[in-house]
Design an enzyme around this catalytic site. Structure first.
Site, PDB file in Angstrom:
ATOM      1  N   HIS A   1       0.805  -1.219   0.000  1.00 24.23           N
ATOM      2  CA  HIS A   1       0.000   0.000   0.000  1.00 24.23           C
ATOM      3  C   HIS A   1       0.838   1.270   0.000  1.00 24.23           C
ATOM      4  CE1 HIS A   1      -3.375  -2.489  -0.107  1.00 24.23           C
ATOM      5  NE2 HIS A   1      -4.247  -1.576   0.282  1.00 24.23           N
TER       6      HIS A   1
ATOM      7  N   ASP B   1      -5.819   4.703  10.060  1.00 24.66           N
ATOM      8  CA  ASP B   1      -7.240   4.821   9.726  1.00 24.66           C
ATOM      9  C   ASP B   1      -7.752   3.595   8.982  1.00 24.66           C
ATOM     10  OD1 ASP B   1      -7.114   7.328  10.798  1.00 24.66           O
ATOM     11  OD2 ASP B   1      -6.954   8.362   8.877  1.00 24.66           O
TER      12      ASP B   1
ATOM     13  N   GLU C   1      -9.668  13.573  15.149  1.00 23.79           N
ATOM     14  CA  GLU C   1      -9.174  13.902  13.805  1.00 23.79           C
ATOM     15  C   GLU C   1      -9.995  15.064  13.266  1.00 23.79           C
ATOM     16  OE1 GLU C   1      -8.528  10.878  10.883  1.00 23.79           O
ATOM     17  OE2 GLU C   1      -7.210   9.689  12.176  1.00 23.79           O
TER      18      GLU C   1
HETATM   19  C1  LIG Z   1      -6.191   3.398   2.364  1.00 24.02           C
HETATM   20  C2  LIG Z   1      -4.946   3.733   3.133  1.00 24.02           C
HETATM   21  C3  LIG Z   1      -5.042   4.365   4.351  1.00 24.02           C
HETATM   22  C4  LIG Z   1      -3.908   4.680   5.093  1.00 24.02           C
HETATM   23  N1  LIG Z   1      -4.054   5.283   6.291  1.00 24.02           N
HETATM   24  C5  LIG Z   1      -2.964   5.559   7.035  1.00 24.02           C
HETATM   25  C6  LIG Z   1      -3.095   6.157   8.301  1.00 24.02           C
HETATM   26  O1  LIG Z   1      -4.182   6.443   8.771  1.00 24.02           O
HETATM   27  N2  LIG Z   1      -1.971   6.406   9.011  1.00 24.02           N
HETATM   28  C7  LIG Z   1      -0.739   6.075   8.552  1.00 24.02           C
HETATM   29  O2  LIG Z   1       0.237   6.281   9.258  1.00 24.02           O
HETATM   30  N3  LIG Z   1      -0.585   5.521   7.336  1.00 24.02           N
HETATM   31  C8  LIG Z   1      -1.666   5.269   6.571  1.00 24.02           C
HETATM   32  N4  LIG Z   1      -1.516   4.719   5.334  1.00 24.02           N
HETATM   33  C9  LIG Z   1      -0.165   4.554   4.810  1.00 24.02           C
HETATM   34  C10 LIG Z   1       0.436   3.231   5.197  1.00 24.02           C
HETATM   35  O3  LIG Z   1       0.829   3.240   6.554  1.00 24.02           O
HETATM   36  C11 LIG Z   1       1.681   2.986   4.355  1.00 24.02           C
HETATM   37  O4  LIG Z   1       1.356   3.058   3.002  1.00 24.02           O
HETATM   38  C12 LIG Z   1       2.278   1.624   4.658  1.00 24.02           C
HETATM   39  O5  LIG Z   1       3.517   1.557   4.023  1.00 24.02           O
HETATM   40  C13 LIG Z   1       1.404   0.557   4.111  1.00 24.02           C
HETATM   41  O6  LIG Z   1       1.737  -0.689   4.672  1.00 24.02           O
HETATM   42  P1  LIG Z   1       2.032  -1.940   3.752  1.00 24.02           P
HETATM   43  O7  LIG Z   1       2.004  -3.100   4.666  1.00 24.02           O
HETATM   44  O8  LIG Z   1       1.167  -2.020   2.564  1.00 24.02           O
HETATM   45  O9  LIG Z   1       3.538  -1.589   3.354  1.00 24.02           O
HETATM   46  P2  LIG Z   1       4.293  -1.690   1.960  1.00 24.02           P
HETATM   47  O10 LIG Z   1       3.752  -0.689   1.039  1.00 24.02           O
HETATM   48  O11 LIG Z   1       4.292  -3.084   1.496  1.00 24.02           O
HETATM   49  O12 LIG Z   1       5.758  -1.272   2.436  1.00 24.02           O
HETATM   50  C14 LIG Z   1       6.060   0.047   2.844  1.00 24.02           C
HETATM   51  C15 LIG Z   1       7.574   0.224   3.008  1.00 24.02           C
HETATM   52  O13 LIG Z   1       8.020  -0.516   4.116  1.00 24.02           O
HETATM   53  C16 LIG Z   1       8.893  -1.547   3.711  1.00 24.02           C
HETATM   54  N5  LIG Z   1       8.485  -2.734   4.448  1.00 24.02           N
HETATM   55  C17 LIG Z   1       7.354  -3.457   4.328  1.00 24.02           C
HETATM   56  N6  LIG Z   1       7.348  -4.452   5.217  1.00 24.02           N
HETATM   57  C18 LIG Z   1       8.498  -4.355   5.906  1.00 24.02           C
HETATM   58  C19 LIG Z   1       9.083  -5.110   6.956  1.00 24.02           C
HETATM   59  N7  LIG Z   1       8.474  -6.149   7.482  1.00 24.02           N
HETATM   60  N8  LIG Z   1      10.289  -4.722   7.423  1.00 24.02           N
HETATM   61  C20 LIG Z   1      10.935  -3.653   6.901  1.00 24.02           C
HETATM   62  N9  LIG Z   1      10.433  -2.913   5.920  1.00 24.02           N
HETATM   63  C21 LIG Z   1       9.223  -3.261   5.419  1.00 24.02           C
HETATM   64  C22 LIG Z   1       8.710  -1.696   2.210  1.00 24.02           C
HETATM   65  O14 LIG Z   1       9.885  -2.154   1.582  1.00 24.02           O
HETATM   66  C23 LIG Z   1       8.385  -0.276   1.812  1.00 24.02           C
HETATM   67  O15 LIG Z   1       9.543   0.493   1.698  1.00 24.02           O
HETATM   68  C24 LIG Z   1      -2.630   4.388   4.572  1.00 24.02           C
HETATM   69  C25 LIG Z   1      -2.531   3.767   3.331  1.00 24.02           C
HETATM   70  C26 LIG Z   1      -3.656   3.435   2.614  1.00 24.02           C
HETATM   71  C27 LIG Z   1      -3.515   2.777   1.293  1.00 24.02           C
END
Ligand SMILES: Cc1cc2nc3c(=O)[nH]c(=O)nc-3n(C[C@H](O)[C@H](O)[C@H](O)COP(=O)(O)OP(=O)(O)OC[C@H]3O[C@@H](n4cnc5c(N)ncnc54)[C@H](O)[C@@H]3O)c2cc1C
Ligand SMILES: *[C@@H]1O[C@H](CO)[C@@H](O)[C@H](O)[C@H]1NC(C)=O
Ligand SMILES: *[C@@H]1O[C@H](CO)[C@@H](O)[C@H](O)[C@H]1NC(C)=O
Ligand SMILES: *[C@@H]1O[C@H](CO)[C@@H](O)[C@H](O)[C@H]1NC(C)=O
Length: 531
Positions: free
Chosen positions: A110, A171, A282
């Site tokens: 994400h 969120d 918020e």
């Molecule tokens: C609909 C939506 C709502 C959101 N709301 C919020 C919010 O309210 N508050 C907020 O803070 N954020 C929010 N986000 C953002 C979200 O926290 C980040 O996009 C986060 O990176 C998504 O997590 P993911 O597991 O998909 O990570 P990924 O996109 O898969 O990874 C993100 C980064 O972290 C690295 N990574 C992933 N897993 C690991 C691991 N285990 N160890 C080390 N590095 C790792 C990846 O290489 C990449 O660089 C939101 C995103 C979306 C899409």
């Protein structure tokens, strides 16, 4: 003093040596690179792992929520055990700098600009990492141990079996622990509990050398703090120990409107500093809305749409304060009184009070309901040119004046969130950077772009709005920091980290000296010196 001509000769020799060396290095790299890539499958297949590698049908690993960057990896590791991840990274580490090969953990993908991608490298599909199950521990300071590829929604459901829940959220809960802890994890509870990175007791991490390290405030503290908010630069989080609290059953979910930013912000700041206050705080900006009813993040109570519509009839900019108060059925008798008393301290437009009552899970998982709706309309898998900023309190009025209703002329393509937090809840030893003041606001612009549109919902238009907002902050010296930062040059990263850049670089050379990890953040480049 050195003789000037001597120094000139020396400089020239240095340049000559550096140049020849670089040319040599590039040649070696080119040869080695092609060798490595052609041998990639066999070299990885030879590793002794419990999970497996996939070498085709890896398109999913070149996609993310941002839907603007698409880089295919050479291989995807579907790990079963932590040792699979360690063996893979160790293998890449032992190939040395010349291989050019990088490794990215992919949580739920994400990210917004390819941060979880590894062009021609190895993506680790963290969600397949099982191993030990989630383990909830009760007692005075309850916690849960989870694999880092676990989604927060699953953690919530597991903890609820024991009447417990994590304290600090995002969120949206369909994100992985590793993904949010690499950023911060900020939501309406952060004013009280701090972000998610402030609610972790311990991590298990695989470094860029393939070493498995358990770390906490007591043990390997530098790695622990580095990894939290570390954008995946220092290691891959494989397990996390997360702080819990008793879970409430129900939530009173409240929204009130303001027509004036100053009053709105004053009330928000009052609430985050008050002793007795709400559990979640918020806010939203509504610019030129044609109706308030279908905001994807917080739909208004279906019984209220007519009333809600009244306030947008003249298209003025409105500010919506969003609050919750948790309660259990046994306390239901007192909760309304308590809320009434809290609300009486606020100066919202009196006729704009919306209150609903939902279960704790329904509240926390609220964006999922919106996702399902948007998916059904084909509005989820679109480009998301999001921009998240942290704005110091003393500059938020200047920011609001310049942006809301000026650079930003409507919020119909997605919500704009605005709420303050107190920095005292953020541990300044983590890699996360905040503005310098005690209180700062999270301002999140969360639009989706309609493909091929040249109107104000098209990708180019929205990217341009973001650029104008960033330029405005720069010119007005607002001291803003990006959250979920995206930069294209190392100079910008250096400016982002400011005085903390040095520590960031030191940690990189200690834990991932070949710059193997998380290349999609574009901070360090493999086979370039970290320093
Ligand atoms: C609909 C939506 C709502 C959101 N709301 C919020 C919010 O309210 N508050 C907020 O803070 N954020 C929010 N986000 C953002 C979200 O926290 C980040 O996009 C986060 O990176 C998504 O997590 P993911 O597991 O998909 O990570 P990924 O996109 O898969 O990874 C993100 C980064 O972290 C690295 N990574 C992933 N897993 C690991 C691991 N285990 N160890 C080390 N590095 C790792 C990846 O290489 C990449 O660089 C939101 C995103 C979306 C899409
Ligand atoms: C922020 O929190 C700290 C610690 O709780 C407190 O001392 C300070 O007054 C708070 N700042 C504001 C502006 O509320
Ligand atoms: C509101 O939006 C409409 C069309 O979406 C646009 O024409 C109008 O200029 C906007 N109003 C303001 C105040 O920006
Ligand atoms: C972190 O905060 C503490 C206490 O507020 C302060 O003494 C210290 O200098 C800060 N460290 C950094 C790196 O900013």
């Amino acid at each position: 003093m050195r003789h000037p001509s001597m120094s000139f000769v020396k400089q020239n020799t240095d340049i000559f040596i550096t140049r020849s060396f670089t040319i040599l290095l590039v040649c070696c790299m080119a040869i080695k690179l092609s060798l490595c890539f052609s041998n990639l499958p066999s070299s990885f297949k030879a590793l002794n792992i419990q999970g497996h590698f996939s070498f085709d049908k890896n398109e999913f690993a070149a996609r993310d929520f941002g839907n603007q960057f698409h880089f295919l990896p050479s291989a995807v590791l579907h790990p079963k055990k932590v040792s699979d991840i360690a063996a893979t990274i160790k293998h890449v580490w032992q190939m040395g700098p010349g291989s050019g090969l990088t490794v990215a953990a992919r949580g739920h993908g994400h990210s917004l600009q390819g941060q979880a991608q590894a062009p021609q490298g190895v993506v680790i599909n963290m969600e397949s990492l099982g191993g030990q199950e989630m383990m909830v521990h009760g007692g005075k300071f309850p916690y849960v141990d989870v694999p880092a590829g676990e989604l927060w929604i699953n953690i919530l459901h597991e903890c609820l079996k024991y009447g417990l829940a994590p304290k600090s959220w995002t969120d949206y809960l369909h994100l992985t622990v590793g993904g949010t802890l690499s950023n911060a994890g900020i939501s309406g509870q952060a004013f009280r509990h701090g972000p998610q990175i402030s609610n972790v007791h311990q991590l298990e991490v695989v470094t860029g050398k393939g070493e498995v390290v358990v770390c906490s405030e007591e043990k390997n503290a530098d790695l622990f703090h580095g990894v939290l908010g570390g954008l995946g630069q220092f290691g891959i989080i494989t397990r996390a120990r997360i702080s819990l609290e008793p879970a409430p059953k129900m939530v009173k979910w409240i929204r009130v409107l303001y027509s004036d930013f100053s009053t709105f912000a004053r009330d928000q700041e009052h609430l985050i500093s008050a002793e007795n206050t709400f559990d979640y705080i918020e806010g939203l900006v509504l610019v030129n809305k044609t109706g308030l009813v279908n905001n994807w993040r917080s739909s208004f109570n279906p019984e209220d749409p007519e009333q809600a519509n009244q306030f947008v009839s003249d298209g003025r900019t409105l500010f919506c304060l969003e609050l919750t108060k948790n309660f259990n059925p046994a306390e239901a008798a007192n909760i309304d009184k308590e809320i009434e008393s809290l609300l009486s301290q606020l100066s919202y437009i009196p006729s704009t009070l919306f209150v609903s009552e939902v279960s704790y899970v329904e509240f926390l998982d609220r964006v999922r309901a919106a996702e399902i709706k948007l998916r059904s309309k084909g509005l989820w898998d679109l480009p998301h040119p999001w921009l998240n900023l942290l704005v110091p309190k003393s500059k938020i009025h200047r920011f609001a004046e310049g942006v809301f209703g000026n650079i930003l002329t409507d919020t119909n393509n997605g919500p704009v969130l605005v709420y303050p937090v107190n920095k005292s809840k953020w541990d300044n030893r983590t890699s996360f950077v905040t503005p310098e003041e005690d209180i700062f606001y999270l301002v999140a612009f969360l639009p989706h772009a309609v493909p091929l549109s040249t109107e104000n919902n098209g990708l180019q238009y929205l990217l341009n709005v973001n650029k104008r907002i960033l330029d405005f902050c720069e010119v007005a010296h607002l001291g803003v920091k990006q959250y979920l930062p995206y930069y294209t040059t190392q100079d910008e990263w250096r400016a982002h980290y400011g005085p903390r850049w040095e520590v960031f670089v030191q940690r990189k050379s200690a834990y991932d000296p070949l710059a193997i990890l998380a290349p999609g953040q574009r901070i360090f480049q493999k086979s370039m010196s970290v320093l």
